[in-house]
Design a protein around this motif. Structure first.
Motif, PDB file in Angstrom:
ATOM      1  N   TYR A  19       1.159  -1.079   0.026  1.00  0.00           N
ATOM      2  CA  TYR A  19      -0.494   0.189   0.348  1.00  0.00           C
ATOM      3  C   TYR A  19       0.836   1.228  -0.057  1.00  0.00           C
ATOM      4  O   TYR A  19       0.771   2.183  -0.884  1.00  0.00           O
ATOM      5  CB  TYR A  19      -0.724  -0.050   1.157  1.00  0.00           C
ATOM      6  N   SER A  20       1.810   1.369   0.607  1.00  0.00           N
ATOM      7  CA  SER A  20       2.765   2.347   0.854  1.00  0.00           C
ATOM      8  C   SER A  20       3.382   2.893  -0.189  1.00  0.00           C
ATOM      9  O   SER A  20       3.510   3.958  -0.472  1.00  0.00           O
ATOM     10  CB  SER A  20       3.763   2.854   2.302  1.00  0.00           C
ATOM     11  N   MET A  21       3.551   1.460  -1.106  1.00  0.00           N
ATOM     12  CA  MET A  21       4.810   1.680  -2.325  1.00  0.00           C
ATOM     13  C   MET A  21       3.263   2.154  -3.275  1.00  0.00           C
ATOM     14  O   MET A  21       4.215   3.699  -3.896  1.00  0.00           O
ATOM     15  CB  MET A  21       5.026   0.282  -3.036  1.00  0.00           C
ATOM     16  N   ASN A  22       2.516   1.636  -3.383  1.00  0.00           N
ATOM     17  CA  ASN A  22       1.248   2.790  -4.718  1.00  0.00           C
ATOM     18  C   ASN A  22       1.121   3.684  -4.441  1.00  0.00           C
ATOM     19  O   ASN A  22       1.265   4.899  -5.230  1.00  0.00           O
ATOM     20  CB  ASN A  22       0.147   1.574  -4.260  1.00  0.00           C
ATOM     21  N   VAL A  23       0.419   3.943  -3.073  1.00  0.00           N
ATOM     22  CA  VAL A  23       0.537   5.594  -2.270  1.00  0.00           C
ATOM     23  C   VAL A  23       2.121   6.510  -2.744  1.00  0.00           C
ATOM     24  O   VAL A  23       1.765   7.718  -3.359  1.00  0.00           O
ATOM     25  CB  VAL A  23       0.338   5.737  -0.847  1.00  0.00           C
ATOM     26  N   ILE A  74      10.955 -19.244  -6.750  1.00  0.00           N
ATOM     27  CA  ILE A  74       9.596 -18.989  -7.106  1.00  0.00           C
ATOM     28  C   ILE A  74       8.355 -18.513  -6.966  1.00  0.00           C
ATOM     29  O   ILE A  74       7.879 -17.635  -7.458  1.00  0.00           O
ATOM     30  CB  ILE A  74       8.952 -20.519  -8.183  1.00  0.00           C
ATOM     31  N   ALA A  75       8.221 -18.819  -6.136  1.00  0.00           N
ATOM     32  CA  ALA A  75       6.981 -17.794  -4.240  1.00  0.00           C
ATOM     33  C   ALA A  75       7.300 -16.457  -4.503  1.00  0.00           C
ATOM     34  O   ALA A  75       6.649 -15.561  -4.731  1.00  0.00           O
ATOM     35  CB  ALA A  75       6.573 -18.185  -3.185  1.00  0.00           C
ATOM     36  N   GLY A  76       8.657 -16.325  -4.705  1.00  0.00           N
ATOM     37  CA  GLY A  76       9.323 -14.771  -4.697  1.00  0.00           C
ATOM     38  C   GLY A  76       8.599 -13.845  -6.241  1.00  0.00           C
ATOM     39  O   GLY A  76       7.994 -12.759  -6.043  1.00  0.00           O
ATOM     40  N   ILE A  77       8.615 -14.268  -7.160  1.00  0.00           N
ATOM     41  CA  ILE A  77       8.419 -13.718  -8.426  1.00  0.00           C
ATOM     42  C   ILE A  77       6.778 -13.987  -8.580  1.00  0.00           C
ATOM     43  O   ILE A  77       6.340 -12.804  -8.898  1.00  0.00           O
ATOM     44  CB  ILE A  77       9.671 -14.532  -9.556  1.00  0.00           C
ATOM     45  N   VAL A  78       6.794 -15.494  -8.016  1.00  0.00           N
ATOM     46  CA  VAL A  78       5.021 -15.036  -8.186  1.00  0.00           C
ATOM     47  C   VAL A  78       4.352 -14.048  -7.174  1.00  0.00           C
ATOM     48  O   VAL A  78       3.321 -13.078  -7.521  1.00  0.00           O
ATOM     49  CB  VAL A  78       4.089 -16.851  -8.006  1.00  0.00           C
ATOM     50  N   ALA A  79       4.997 -14.097  -6.045  1.00  0.00           N
ATOM     51  CA  ALA A  79       4.091 -12.280  -4.644  1.00  0.00           C
ATOM     52  C   ALA A  79       4.990 -11.432  -5.559  1.00  0.00           C
ATOM     53  O   ALA A  79       3.936 -10.434  -5.768  1.00  0.00           O
ATOM     54  CB  ALA A  79       5.021 -13.021  -4.028  1.00  0.00           C
ATOM     55  N   TRP A  80       5.447 -10.815  -6.275  1.00  0.00           N
ATOM     56  CA  TRP A  80       5.865  -9.689  -6.967  1.00  0.00           C
ATOM     57  C   TRP A  80       5.260  -9.041  -7.721  1.00  0.00           C
ATOM     58  O   TRP A  80       4.579  -8.569  -8.047  1.00  0.00           O
ATOM     59  CB  TRP A  80       7.461  -9.743  -8.026  1.00  0.00           C
ATOM     60  N   LEU A  81       4.158 -10.090  -8.823  1.00  0.00           N
ATOM     61  CA  LEU A  81       3.495 -10.176  -9.800  1.00  0.00           C
ATOM     62  C   LEU A  81       2.264  -9.864  -9.186  1.00  0.00           C
ATOM     63  O   LEU A  81       1.981  -9.065  -9.535  1.00  0.00           O
ATOM     64  CB  LEU A  81       3.577 -11.087 -10.835  1.00  0.00           C
ATOM     65  N   GLY A  82       2.061 -10.976  -8.229  1.00  0.00           N
ATOM     66  CA  GLY A  82       0.910 -10.440  -7.395  1.00  0.00           C
ATOM     67  C   GLY A  82       0.794  -9.377  -7.076  1.00  0.00           C
ATOM     68  O   GLY A  82      -0.595  -8.615  -7.322  1.00  0.00           O
ATOM     69  N   LEU A  83       1.680  -9.130  -6.291  1.00  0.00           N
ATOM     70  CA  LEU A  83       1.513  -7.556  -5.662  1.00  0.00           C
ATOM     71  C   LEU A  83       1.885  -6.489  -6.430  1.00  0.00           C
ATOM     72  O   LEU A  83       0.747  -5.754  -5.899  1.00  0.00           O
ATOM     73  CB  LEU A  83       2.828  -7.175  -4.416  1.00  0.00           C
ATOM     74  N   GLN A  84       2.105  -6.802  -7.590  1.00  0.00           N
ATOM     75  CA  GLN A  84       2.175  -5.540  -8.564  1.00  0.00           C
ATOM     76  C   GLN A  84       0.494  -5.869  -9.248  1.00  0.00           C
ATOM     77  O   GLN A  84      -0.091  -4.028  -9.392  1.00  0.00           O
ATOM     78  CB  GLN A  84       2.947  -5.786  -9.918  1.00  0.00           C
ATOM     79  N   LEU A  85       0.251  -6.352  -9.814  1.00  0.00           N
ATOM     80  CA  LEU A  85      -1.614  -6.346  -9.857  1.00  0.00           C
ATOM     81  C   LEU A  85      -2.279  -5.765  -9.366  1.00  0.00           C
ATOM     82  O   LEU A  85      -2.790  -5.248  -9.332  1.00  0.00           O
ATOM     83  CB  LEU A  85      -1.600  -7.557 -10.593  1.00  0.00           C
ATOM     84  N   LEU A  86      -2.563  -6.167  -7.494  1.00  0.00           N
ATOM     85  CA  LEU A  86      -3.380  -6.491  -7.172  1.00  0.00           C
ATOM     86  C   LEU A  86      -3.200  -4.587  -6.426  1.00  0.00           C
ATOM     87  O   LEU A  86      -3.320  -4.160  -5.449  1.00  0.00           O
ATOM     88  CB  LEU A  86      -3.048  -7.186  -5.494  1.00  0.00           C
ATOM     89  N   GLY A  87      -1.933  -4.208  -6.535  1.00  0.00           N
ATOM     90  CA  GLY A  87      -1.691  -2.473  -6.174  1.00  0.00           C
ATOM     91  C   GLY A  87      -2.200  -2.120  -7.173  1.00  0.00           C
ATOM     92  O   GLY A  87      -2.660  -0.987  -6.711  1.00  0.00           O
ATOM     93  N   GLY A  88      -2.325  -2.684  -8.443  1.00  0.00           N
ATOM     94  CA  GLY A  88      -2.748  -1.717  -9.071  1.00  0.00           C
ATOM     95  C   GLY A  88      -3.984  -1.341  -9.393  1.00  0.00           C
ATOM     96  O   GLY A  88      -4.855  -0.443  -9.500  1.00  0.00           O
ATOM     97  N   LEU A  89      -4.937  -3.095  -9.133  1.00  0.00           N
ATOM     98  CA  LEU A  89      -5.921  -2.260  -8.586  1.00  0.00           C
ATOM     99  C   LEU A  89      -6.561  -1.605  -6.990  1.00  0.00           C
ATOM    100  O   LEU A  89      -7.579  -1.057  -6.948  1.00  0.00           O
ATOM    101  CB  LEU A  89      -6.692  -4.157  -8.109  1.00  0.00           C
ATOM    102  N   ALA A  90      -5.425  -1.837  -6.312  1.00  0.00           N
ATOM    103  CA  ALA A  90      -6.131  -1.165  -4.994  1.00  0.00           C
ATOM    104  C   ALA A  90      -5.931   0.515  -5.415  1.00  0.00           C
ATOM    105  O   ALA A  90      -6.491   0.954  -4.174  1.00  0.00           O
ATOM    106  CB  ALA A  90      -4.903  -1.710  -3.649  1.00  0.00           C
ATOM    107  N   THR A  91      -5.330   0.879  -6.096  1.00  0.00           N
ATOM    108  CA  THR A  91      -5.063   2.128  -6.830  1.00  0.00           C
ATOM    109  C   THR A  91      -5.880   2.827  -7.432  1.00  0.00           C
ATOM    110  O   THR A  91      -6.821   3.805  -7.062  1.00  0.00           O
ATOM    111  CB  THR A  91      -3.791   2.296  -7.575  1.00  0.00           C
ATOM    112  N   ILE A  92      -6.409   2.312  -8.324  1.00  0.00           N
ATOM    113  CA  ILE A  92      -8.128   2.568  -8.922  1.00  0.00           C
ATOM    114  C   ILE A  92      -9.539   2.037  -7.354  1.00  0.00           C
ATOM    115  O   ILE A  92     -10.454   2.545  -7.487  1.00  0.00           O
ATOM    116  CB  ILE A  92      -8.717   1.258 -10.109  1.00  0.00           C
ATOM    117  N   ILE A  93      -9.130   0.933  -7.109  1.00  0.00           N
ATOM    118  CA  ILE A  93     -10.284   0.857  -5.878  1.00  0.00           C
ATOM    119  C   ILE A  93     -10.624   1.639  -4.553  1.00  0.00           C
ATOM    120  O   ILE A  93     -11.958   2.195  -4.325  1.00  0.00           O
ATOM    121  CB  ILE A  93     -10.663  -0.672  -5.522  1.00  0.00           C
TER     122      ILE A  93
END
Length: 126
Positions: A19-23, A74-93
């Motif tokens: 959240y802090s990163m997106n802000v 592998i979990a770190g890469i998947v987490a990074w992709l997921g957090l970037q996607l969820l962060g972008g959606l959270a920015t909009i929501i």
């Protein structure tokens, strides 16, 4: 895939850092594009917001590294992709853009040290 992070890590700390990163990214975007200081809130152009944005820059990678240390790269890469996607959606929501940005900057200033504390107080190498 994320069993160790969920059981032994700090999921709340990861979400606070995301959240802090997106802000911080929105704050930097507004402060760099609004040279007349007309469209953004005044706090977005303050020195405190700039210090917050600089302190939040490691949050781009630290949550993924944190998950990767617990559950593998592998979990770190998947987490990074997921957090970037969820962060972008959270920015909009959560409407981080626009007139609510000042409120989100104030909340981001509070959640950033909380996220760092939660992730660093429970290190995976312990």
């Amino acid at each position: 895939m994320f069993e160790n992070t969920i059981n032994y890590g700090s999921v709340i700390g990861i979400f606070c850092l995301t959240y802090s990163m997106n802000v911080a990214i929105e704050t930097l975007r507004i402060s760099n594009s609004d040279h007349g200081r007309v469209f953004g809130p005044r706090i977005a152009h303050s020195g405190m917001a700039m210090l917050f944005s600089i302190a939040a820059l490691p949050c781009i990678l630290w949550p993924a590294v944190y998950v990767g240390i617990f559950d593998g790269w592998i979990a770190g890469i998947v987490a990074w992709l997921g957090l970037q996607l969820l962060g972008g959606l959270a920015t909009i929501i959560l409407r981080i853009r626009g007139p609510l940005l000042g409120l989100h900057i104030a909340l981001g200033i509070l959640t950033l040290p909380a996220g760092y504390f939660l992730t660093l107080s429970n290190p995976p190498w312990q």
